[in-house]
Motif scaffolding. Sequence first.
Motif, short mmCIF file in Angstrom:
data_model
loop_
_atom_site.label_atom_id
_atom_site.label_comp_id
_atom_site.label_asym_id
_atom_site.label_seq_id
_atom_site.Cartn_x
_atom_site.Cartn_y
_atom_site.Cartn_z
N ASP A 37 0.73 -1.19 -0.01
CA ASP A 37 0.01 -0.05 0.07
C ASP A 37 0.75 1.12 0.13
O ASP A 37 0.24 2.39 -0.37
N ILE A 38 2.10 1.35 0.55
CA ILE A 38 3.00 2.56 0.64
C ILE A 38 2.90 3.37 -0.51
O ILE A 38 2.96 4.62 -0.40
N ASP A 39 3.04 2.92 -1.90
CA ASP A 39 3.06 3.75 -3.01
C ASP A 39 1.87 4.50 -3.40
O ASP A 39 1.55 5.10 -4.22
N THR A 40 0.62 3.84 -2.57
CA THR A 40 -0.76 4.40 -3.03
C THR A 40 -1.14 5.38 -2.01
O THR A 40 -2.08 6.30 -2.21
N ILE A 41 -0.03 5.67 -0.87
CA ILE A 41 -0.63 6.59 -0.21
C ILE A 41 -0.23 8.14 -0.72
O ILE A 41 0.91 8.33 -1.44
N GLU A 42 -1.23 8.97 -0.71
CA GLU A 42 -0.88 10.33 -1.22
C GLU A 42 -0.36 11.44 -0.09
O GLU A 42 -1.32 11.92 0.58
N LEU A 43 0.88 11.81 -0.26
CA LEU A 43 1.35 12.83 0.88
C LEU A 43 1.44 14.10 0.25
O LEU A 43 1.71 14.23 -0.82
N GLU A 44 0.84 15.02 1.07
CA GLU A 44 0.86 16.50 0.35
C GLU A 44 1.84 17.16 0.36
O GLU A 44 2.15 17.96 -0.42
N ASN A 45 2.87 16.94 1.37
CA ASN A 45 3.96 17.81 1.64
C ASN A 45 5.31 17.04 2.00
O ASN A 45 6.17 17.28 2.73
N ALA A 46 5.21 15.77 1.28
CA ALA A 46 6.64 14.97 1.70
C ALA A 46 6.51 13.84 0.41
O ALA A 46 5.36 13.66 -0.40
N GLU A 47 7.58 13.19 0.30
CA GLU A 47 8.22 12.06 -0.53
C GLU A 47 8.38 10.83 0.31
O GLU A 47 8.73 11.02 1.35
N VAL A 48 8.14 9.85 -0.54
CA VAL A 48 8.51 8.37 0.17
C VAL A 48 9.83 7.84 -0.53
O VAL A 48 10.24 7.96 -1.47
N LEU A 49 10.60 7.52 0.50
CA LEU A 49 12.15 6.83 0.29
C LEU A 49 11.70 5.53 0.95
O LEU A 49 11.23 5.34 1.92
N HIS A 50 12.37 4.73 -0.14
CA HIS A 50 12.13 3.20 0.31
C HIS A 50 13.37 2.81 0.86
O HIS A 50 14.66 2.76 0.29
N LEU A 51 13.41 2.38 2.20
CA LEU A 51 14.80 2.05 2.98
C LEU A 51 14.69 0.45 2.82
O LEU A 51 13.84 -0.23 3.31
N GLU A 52 16.04 0.05 2.43
CA GLU A 52 16.15 -1.47 2.37
C GLU A 52 17.45 -1.71 3.43
O GLU A 52 18.33 -0.82 3.87
N PRO A 53 17.53 -3.21 3.93
CA PRO A 53 18.64 -3.34 4.92
C PRO A 53 20.00 -3.13 4.21
O PRO A 53 21.16 -2.77 4.74
N ASP A 54 20.08 -2.92 2.79
CA ASP A 54 21.50 -2.98 2.16
C ASP A 54 21.66 -1.28 1.66
O ASP A 54 22.45 -1.25 1.00
N ASN A 55 20.68 -0.62 1.97
CA ASN A 55 21.06 0.69 1.18
C ASN A 55 20.90 1.88 2.48
O ASN A 55 20.57 3.07 2.13
N GLN A 56 21.36 1.50 3.59
CA GLN A 56 21.28 2.55 4.74
C GLN A 56 22.27 3.66 4.48
O GLN A 56 21.76 4.91 4.83
N PHE A 57 23.31 3.30 4.03
CA PHE A 57 24.60 4.47 3.85
C PHE A 57 23.97 5.42 2.88
O PHE A 57 24.29 6.48 2.97
N TYR A 58 23.61 4.85 1.55
CA TYR A 58 23.00 5.68 0.60
C TYR A 58 21.95 6.73 1.08
O TYR A 58 21.95 7.74 0.74
#
Length: 840
Positions: A37-58
Motif C-alpha cells: 500500500d505504501i506507494d498508493t498513499i498520497e502525501l501532500e507535503n512529503a515524498e516516500v523513500l524506500h529503505l532497505e537493509p542494504d541501502n542505509q548508507f546511501y
Amino acid sequence: MAELNLKQITDKLNSEFTGDVRKLVFWYDANAEFQEDIDTIELENAEVLHLEPDNQFYIKYFLECEDTTTNYLIYAPFAKPDIRNNHLADTIRYSKEFFADRASLLTLDLGIDERYKPVIQHYIKFFANKERTQKFYDFEIENFNKSTIEIALMSVLCKSKTASFEEVIRCILTDDGLVDNKYLAEFEKYDLLGAFWQQADVAFGYNDAKPSLEKLVITMFVTYASKSIHTDMPGAWKPFISYKSGNIIAFIDNLMNSYLYGNRYDEISDIVYNALNGKSYLAKMDVEALIDCNIFAGVDELITNWLISRLENEDIGAKLGGKSIPQICAERRKKHFGRRYRSEYFILENAFYIISDGKYQPVSGIKNLVKDYTETTYKLDRRYRYFYYYFDSMEDTTPFEKLRELVENIYTNEYLNKITVNWNNEFADADGETGLVKQKDFFSKYINYSKDRVVVFISDAFRYEVAYTLFEKLLADEKCTASLTAMQGVLPSYTPLGMASLLPHRNIEYANNFDVLVDGKVCASTEQREAILQEYKINSKCVQYDSLKTMKQADLRSIFTGQDVVYIYHNQIDARGDKVASENEVFTACEEAIEEIYSMIKKIASQANTLHFMVTADHGFIYKRDKIQATDKISGAASKSNSVGQRYSISAKGLNADGVCSTTIGKVLDNKDERIISFPLASDIFKVAGAGQNYVHGGCSPQEMLIPLLDVKVDKGKKETSSAEIALVSLTTKITNLITTLDFVQTEPVSDVVKETTYRVYFISENNEKISNENIVIADKKDKDTAKRMFRLRFSFKNKKYDRSKKYYLVAYDNKNDIEVLRHEIIMDIAFADDFGFFE
C-alpha cells in the motif's frame, strides 16, 4: 487493505508534515503489512523513500548531503535494527518515528470493541492482502465477537458470500473432498484450524482430540440416523452421536434438499455409509425401524428387498409402521433417494396391485363387462404395462426375477385368459353387440357434422388403457378439457380393417385377395385414404405424424388452414410391437406415444389455430412377456386359411377346433360376405410361421376390441406457461447479524414456456410480523448456465429482541397473485442493541 484504513494513515502522516521546517519521518513496518500500500498513499507535503537493509548508507548520504530541504517519509518493510546495525540511528534522533498498528486501525475502522483487538492481531496475516480484507469488510458485520470474527475469516477463505459457519461447512464439503481438503489447508495457513474445530463443536457438538473432516461428517450422519432409526444404534456408532442433533438435522436436510448440492450430498452419504459398514449393521435391524430414515441410499435397498420378499410370498397385507406396501412405495419415492430407487418402487407398487387384484372374477352380460373394464379392470393392464416399463429400465433385474415370474403367471393365467374367455362368451351371447358406438360409425357420428375444425389422431394400436393415461395427462392440463369413451372395434382387430373403419364410407368390404376396400377402393396408403376422405369432406387432409414433428410454424399452419378435418396417422406402438426384434419394447413405445400425441396437440393448438382434437386407434393389442411354447399354440390355421395372423384367421369354412370362436365378415361389415373369421376363445395364438409371440392383435378381447375415443378441446384464452421459480442456495439455518446476505438461484431460464416473474422476499415471525426489509426480485434471467442465474439479496433486520425458541421464516411471495412460493425456517440469534448501544 480497506481504503478507509489507508485514509486514516494518510491523514495521520500528512499531519506530521505540516509547517515550514523540514521534517523526516521513519516508519519501520516490522511485518511488512503495508508494503503493498505504501506507494498508493498520497502525501501532500512529503515524498516516500524506500529503505532497505542494504541501502542505509546511501539513504543517510542522500538525506544529509544531496537533498537537505524536502520532507521525507522513510519507509522500511522490516523491523528497526538494533543500534549497532542501524546506521541511521543518529539521523533518527533529530527525526520522528511513525507507528501504524494494522490491528488497531482495523479494530477502529470496523467498530470492533477494543477487547477483541487481540483476535484481529492473532489473525493479522490474513489482513495483509487487500482483496481478503475487502471481502471481510463486505460482510458488514454489526456485532463483533471472537466467534463472528473467526467465522467471517473462514467465510472469506471459503469464498462464501455470507458470513455463516453453515456456509463454511457447506463449501468445505461440496467444493472439495474429505481428505486433504484445500479449505482446511487454507485455515491452517492462517492459524484458523483450531477456530474451525471449535466452531464445529459449538455448532454440531463435534469434539475430538484428533479431529478430522471424515469423523465430523460421520458424526453428523450418525446423529441424524439416531433420530430417524427407531431402535438402538450399533455400539460402534454410539460414540459418534452428538447432543446437537437439531443443528445437524437442519444442516443435513438443507444440504440433502439443495437444488445445487443434492448430488454431492449423495456422494458424501455413500462414503459415510461404506465407512460405517452401514449395510452390515442396518441389515441386522428390523426393517420397520428404518422406515423413516432417508439419509442413506442403502436403507432403500433394504426396504425394497423386504418388499420383494413379502410380495413373492403374496403377503399383500404386509405393513411397515402401519403403512401398506403401496403407501410405502409412494412415500419412499418422495424421499431424497426416491429418485434413485424410483423404478424399484414403481415395480413393487404395480406388482402389488397385480397380485392383489389379478384373480379375475367373470362378469355377466356384455354391457356390464364393458362398463367394468372401462371403469375399473383396465387398471390391471396398465399396472402390468408399467411393471414392465420400469422393470425394463433397470440395469440389473436379478432381484426381481422371481417376482416377475409370479406377476407373469397371475396376469396370464388368472387374469388375461379368464377375462378373454369371459368376453368372448358374453360377446357371443349378445350376438356381437356390445351397446357401444361401432368403430365403423366413427366418421358419421363424430366428424361429418362437426361445426369446427377437427384434428383426428389415429395412433396404431393405441389401446384403451394407454389412452386413459393420456386422458389423465390432459385432465391435469388447465388448458385442456377432455372426455374418454370407448367404441366397439372390428374383427379381425388389425390395421387394414381398423383404418378403413375410421374413414367415411358407404360400404366396407374384402376383395377376393383379402384387400380391404372402402367404397370399392383400396385404402392402404395415406394418399389413398386422403382421396376417400376428400370425397366426403372437400376441405380435408391425411398426413403422417412423422412429417409434422420437425415442421416450422408457417409450414405447420399451412397444413391446417382452411381444412375442416385433418387425419394424423401416428405409428409408435405397432411399429415397435410388430417386429420380433423390438416387440418387448412395446410398453416403452406406449409411453412415447402418449408424450408425442400430447405434445403435438399442444403444438398444433398454439401454432396452427386449431383447438378441437380427437384421439383414437385402429385396434388394441395383447402383450405377454413370456413366449408361448409351440405345443400350446393353436395349429391348423395356416393351412386352412386364406388370410391368417396370430389372433385371427379368415377362410371359407372356418376352423373347427377346440378353443376357437368364429363369426362372418358379413356380420362384422353388414354385408353378405359368408367367409368366416376365426379367433381364439382365450388369449392364445395361432401357430403362424415367422410371427412375433409377445405382442399380438387381430382377435377378440377387451384389450383388442375396445377402441378409445378421446375428445379434446384446448382453451385458446389460456397460454400454457409456468413462472420462473427461485430457490435458496445458502445453507443458512441461523441469522446472527442485523445485516445478512443470502444467495439464491433462478431454477430455470426464462423461455417461451417459463415466464418472467416478480417476487417479494423477506423474513417474518411465526406471528407473520415482518422483521426485515422486503427485497423485490425479478426472475428474468435467460442464461442456460445455472451459475449465471444466481443472485444475492441483502436483508436488514429490526433491531429488537428475538426469541431463539420461536420460529422465524424466510418467505417469498409471487407479486402478481400473492401466493407463497418459498418458506425456509431459520433461528434468530442476534444480540439486542438498545438505543444507547448497550448489548443485552
